[in-house]
Design a protein around this motif. Structure first.
Motif, mmCIF file in Angstrom:
data_model
loop_
_atom_site.group_PDB
_atom_site.id
_atom_site.type_symbol
_atom_site.label_atom_id
_atom_site.label_comp_id
_atom_site.label_asym_id
_atom_site.label_seq_id
_atom_site.Cartn_x
_atom_site.Cartn_y
_atom_site.Cartn_z
ATOM 1 N N SER A 45 -22.763 -34.384 -16.662
ATOM 2 C CA SER A 45 -22.318 -35.591 -17.363
ATOM 3 C C SER A 45 -22.946 -36.843 -16.764
ATOM 4 O O SER A 45 -23.366 -37.748 -17.490
ATOM 5 C CB SER A 45 -20.788 -35.704 -17.296
ATOM 6 O OG SER A 45 -20.168 -34.571 -17.846
ATOM 7 N N ILE A 46 -23.005 -36.894 -15.437
ATOM 8 C CA ILE A 46 -23.611 -38.048 -14.767
ATOM 9 C C ILE A 46 -25.091 -38.162 -15.128
ATOM 10 O O ILE A 46 -25.617 -39.263 -15.340
ATOM 11 C CB ILE A 46 -23.420 -37.943 -13.247
ATOM 12 C CG1 ILE A 46 -21.939 -38.118 -12.893
ATOM 13 C CG2 ILE A 46 -24.258 -38.973 -12.505
ATOM 14 C CD1 ILE A 46 -21.622 -37.903 -11.433
ATOM 15 N N LEU A 47 -25.777 -37.033 -15.236
ATOM 16 C CA LEU A 47 -27.194 -37.053 -15.596
ATOM 17 C C LEU A 47 -27.411 -37.490 -17.043
ATOM 18 O O LEU A 47 -28.469 -38.028 -17.376
ATOM 19 C CB LEU A 47 -27.805 -35.662 -15.389
ATOM 20 C CG LEU A 47 -27.912 -35.172 -13.943
ATOM 21 C CD1 LEU A 47 -28.586 -33.817 -13.897
ATOM 22 C CD2 LEU A 47 -28.676 -36.163 -13.079
ATOM 23 N N LEU A 48 -26.422 -37.265 -17.901
ATOM 24 C CA LEU A 48 -26.545 -37.648 -19.305
ATOM 25 C C LEU A 48 -26.197 -39.109 -19.554
ATOM 26 O O LEU A 48 -26.547 -39.667 -20.596
ATOM 27 C CB LEU A 48 -25.645 -36.758 -20.173
ATOM 28 C CG LEU A 48 -26.088 -35.305 -20.332
ATOM 29 C CD1 LEU A 48 -25.011 -34.511 -21.049
ATOM 30 C CD2 LEU A 48 -27.395 -35.219 -21.101
ATOM 31 N N ALA A 170 -24.668 -47.019 -6.171
ATOM 32 C CA ALA A 170 -26.071 -46.914 -5.738
ATOM 33 C C ALA A 170 -26.444 -45.459 -5.493
ATOM 34 O O ALA A 170 -27.551 -45.012 -5.847
ATOM 35 C CB ALA A 170 -26.293 -47.745 -4.485
ATOM 36 N N LEU A 171 -25.501 -44.703 -4.886
ATOM 37 C CA LEU A 171 -25.760 -43.290 -4.622
ATOM 38 C C LEU A 171 -25.919 -42.514 -5.926
ATOM 39 O O LEU A 171 -26.839 -41.690 -6.064
ATOM 40 C CB LEU A 171 -24.608 -42.699 -3.806
ATOM 41 C CG LEU A 171 -24.697 -41.211 -3.468
ATOM 42 C CD1 LEU A 171 -25.926 -40.930 -2.622
ATOM 43 C CD2 LEU A 171 -23.428 -40.757 -2.743
ATOM 44 N N VAL A 172 -25.043 -42.784 -6.900
ATOM 45 C CA VAL A 172 -25.145 -42.126 -8.205
ATOM 46 C C VAL A 172 -26.460 -42.485 -8.875
ATOM 47 O O VAL A 172 -27.125 -41.633 -9.483
ATOM 48 C CB VAL A 172 -23.947 -42.524 -9.096
ATOM 49 C CG1 VAL A 172 -24.165 -42.029 -10.528
ATOM 50 C CG2 VAL A 172 -22.654 -41.949 -8.539
ATOM 51 N N GLY A 173 -26.866 -43.762 -8.764
ATOM 52 C CA GLY A 173 -28.141 -44.180 -9.345
ATOM 53 C C GLY A 173 -29.321 -43.445 -8.732
ATOM 54 O O GLY A 173 -30.240 -43.026 -9.446
ATOM 55 N N ASP A 174 -29.294 -43.283 -7.403
ATOM 56 C CA ASP A 174 -30.372 -42.542 -6.733
ATOM 57 C C ASP A 174 -30.386 -41.083 -7.181
ATOM 58 O O ASP A 174 -31.460 -40.498 -7.381
ATOM 59 C CB ASP A 174 -30.196 -42.611 -5.216
ATOM 60 C CG ASP A 174 -30.479 -44.002 -4.668
ATOM 61 O OD1 ASP A 174 -31.154 -44.781 -5.372
ATOM 62 O OD2 ASP A 174 -30.007 -44.307 -3.557
ATOM 63 N N LYS A 177 -31.942 -40.879 -10.726
ATOM 64 C CA LYS A 177 -33.401 -41.054 -10.707
ATOM 65 C C LYS A 177 -34.095 -39.808 -10.165
ATOM 66 O O LYS A 177 -35.082 -39.327 -10.731
ATOM 67 C CB LYS A 177 -33.761 -42.274 -9.849
ATOM 68 C CG LYS A 177 -33.349 -43.603 -10.453
ATOM 69 C CD LYS A 177 -33.677 -44.752 -9.509
ATOM 70 C CE LYS A 177 -33.190 -46.079 -10.078
ATOM 71 N NZ LYS A 177 -33.454 -47.200 -9.146
ATOM 72 N N TYR A 178 -33.553 -39.292 -9.054
ATOM 73 C CA TYR A 178 -34.194 -38.130 -8.436
ATOM 74 C C TYR A 178 -34.166 -36.921 -9.355
ATOM 75 O O TYR A 178 -35.184 -36.245 -9.550
ATOM 76 C CB TYR A 178 -33.496 -37.789 -7.113
ATOM 77 C CG TYR A 178 -34.012 -36.517 -6.483
ATOM 78 C CD1 TYR A 178 -35.176 -36.519 -5.730
ATOM 79 C CD2 TYR A 178 -33.345 -35.309 -6.664
ATOM 80 C CE1 TYR A 178 -35.667 -35.359 -5.153
ATOM 81 C CE2 TYR A 178 -33.825 -34.141 -6.094
ATOM 82 C CZ TYR A 178 -34.975 -34.173 -5.337
ATOM 83 O OH TYR A 178 -35.453 -33.022 -4.798
#
Length: 329
Positions: A45-48, A170-174, A177-178
């Protein structure tokens, strides 16, 4: 002495921390059948979520963008689930053909490997696969719908300038992206493998391509694991020479993707020591089952970021990171 003045000695604090970690690990181990599915659905879900924001930037309203994402997730998830069920059913029918001619070199060892791999596959529990897949599909749909509201509630409850919240975002954003970059590289893996296997008339080429895409998220050993079934199928169908050629193809593909394509797309790696990456995969796999291999790295990074926030455990976070992850003065 008043009760609120009592402070545990430093060595007892460390013992308490270790005890809490131990209890948490046991709890996760005992609840792993459902916990692994919940964590996997949260991760997907976070990736979507960036897809929803991208559609909004394209001028679509929030409701229309959300509807498109939910319909797309449902259609794609249902398609993948149906494909897996059909492919595994076909694999069950073709199992008798997966045998290496005993007159060839190392045939006995090859057949033993095939039998071992087949014993690990959930070929007799298609109902369980459908049930787990259906749970993940609907959990992802509900979570994608809820994520924007959860983010707003966190900001409202903790404050937009809350340091812990800023670090978490910020951690979720990284992560996003990765793993988006990782998904692009894995797509190159999967399409390349499926194309080559199809040209060489290897059975279930699309299934092995999808397997390569998924296992590509496991650092260092994922592609090795993905190469085993196609190599064995090529061995049983055409002989050991073809198996060797297939193995060489995977080495070339992996070398190009990991030495050129992936570094070109991202300028930094996992910032974890090789040993920590390798060990964390097997620790999380022991706790969560096969899902632990896929989620081992993001879960380890979350723990490291948590340890960094406290002076008592900051040293442990530094120990787990590679030299690239240390701040330069």
């Amino acid at each position: 002495m008043r009760g609120d003045d009592f402070v545990l000695p430093p060595f007892l604090q460390q013992i308490v921390i270790i005890a809490v970690i131990f209890v948490a690990i046991i709890g996760m181990k005992m609840t792993s059948p459902i916990l692994s599915l919940v964590l996997l659905s949260i991760f997907i879900s976070i990736l979507l979520y960036p897809l929803l924001k991208w559609l909004e930037k394209r001028g679509l309203s929030y409701n229309v963008a959300m509807l498109m994402v939910l319909v797309g997730v449902f259609a794609l998830g249902l398609g993948i689930l149906a494909f897996l069920v059909v492919s595994l059913s076909q694999l069950i029918m073709e199992i008798p053909t997966f045998s290496i001619n005993t007159s060839t070199l190392f045939a006995e060892y090859g057949n033993q490997i095939i039998e071992f791999i087949l014993s690990l596959l959930p070929l007799g529990s298609l109902t369980g696969i459908i049930a787990d897949g259906t749970f993940i599909l609907f959990a992802v749909i509900f979570l994608v719908y809820e994520l924007p509201q959860i983010k707003k509630r966190l900001i409202k409850g903790l404050g937009e300038d809350n340091p812990s919240l800023i670090k978490s975002f910020a951690l979720v954003g990284d992560f996003i992206k990765y793993f988006i970059i990782r998904a692009k590289v894995n797509l190159f893996y999967g399409v390349g493998v499926a194309t080559i296997l199809f040209l060489f008339d290897i059975n279930l080429a699309l299934l092995w391509g999808l397997l390569t895409f998924i296992l590509g998220f496991i650092p260092y050993i994922g592609i090795i694991l993905a190469a085993i079934p196609p190599v064995l199928v090529a061995w049983s169908r055409y002989g050991i020479e073809s198996a060797i050629l297939m193995a060489i193809f995977f080495v070339i593909l992996n070398t190009f993707a990991e030495s050129y394509l992936f570094p070109k797309l991202t300028g930094k790696g996992l910032q974890l020591s090789v040993y920590v990456v390798f060990a964390s995969l097997f620790v999380w796999a022991w706790i969560l089952g096969p899902v632990g291999f896929l989620l081992g790295i993001p879960l380890t990074l979350i723990i490291i970021k948590y340890l960094e926030n406290y002076e008592e455990t900051h040293w442990l976070a530094l120990l787990l990171m590679s030299g690239e992850g240390e701040k330069k003065d």
